[in-house]
Design a protein around this motif. Sequence first.
Motif: not given
Length: 241
Positions: A17-42
Amino acid sequence: MTTQMDSRSSAPPPSLAPARPYDARLARWLVTPLQHTCITPNHLTSLRLLIGTACALAFSQGSYGFNNLGAWLLVLSNFVDHTDGELARISGKTSRFGHFYDLASDGFVTVALFVGISIGVGAVQGPYLLDDLPLTSASLLVSAPTLGWLAGIAVALMFVLRLQIEERRGKAGTQQASLGGFETEDILYLMPLVTLLDGTQAFLVAAAIGAPLFALWVVWDYWRGLRLPNVARANRPEGAQ
């Protein structure tokens, strides 16, 4: 562009697998606290849509200040575009509607960007560009809106065809070229430099030339893919969205 569909069935082995883009890594770090909240991807897709629309409106004003504002809004919009897919993957909140909503938002924001830039350039520079460029005995008269719509329609065509390619060959079939953690689309992060140097008109001309050429390549890739087996459908688990 990110999507909200589970792409594990078409993902390459971790060692390949190619290295994950830096912005995708940062985005995942930022949204991780939201995974068990009412906020959805939409919700994040809608946020990106609002920011992208504001970006196009800023560019449509045409002034130096609004162009710089539009450039920074474009950077923010491009980054937020990664957050919906990352949240979908870590939370399991995937849906076919979310996938299409994300793609439709991508297409709308990109087309609106070029149209907005063309309106702004036309308002400041005049309706025609390159009218002082000699071509044998004639001058080239190209309206700014024409350039904007040319780039926008080419981009819209690419989104439609890439969706069809993804349906047949999986997400791997639309994987962007990457190098050192950066993808092709990350060049948009340089837009503030373009506006800072007052190069919005040159960017519009380059987009009107480059986007149709790249669209031709996508058309060829789509035509080539029609002769390949429908890998994505064959690998899709029964009942999967």
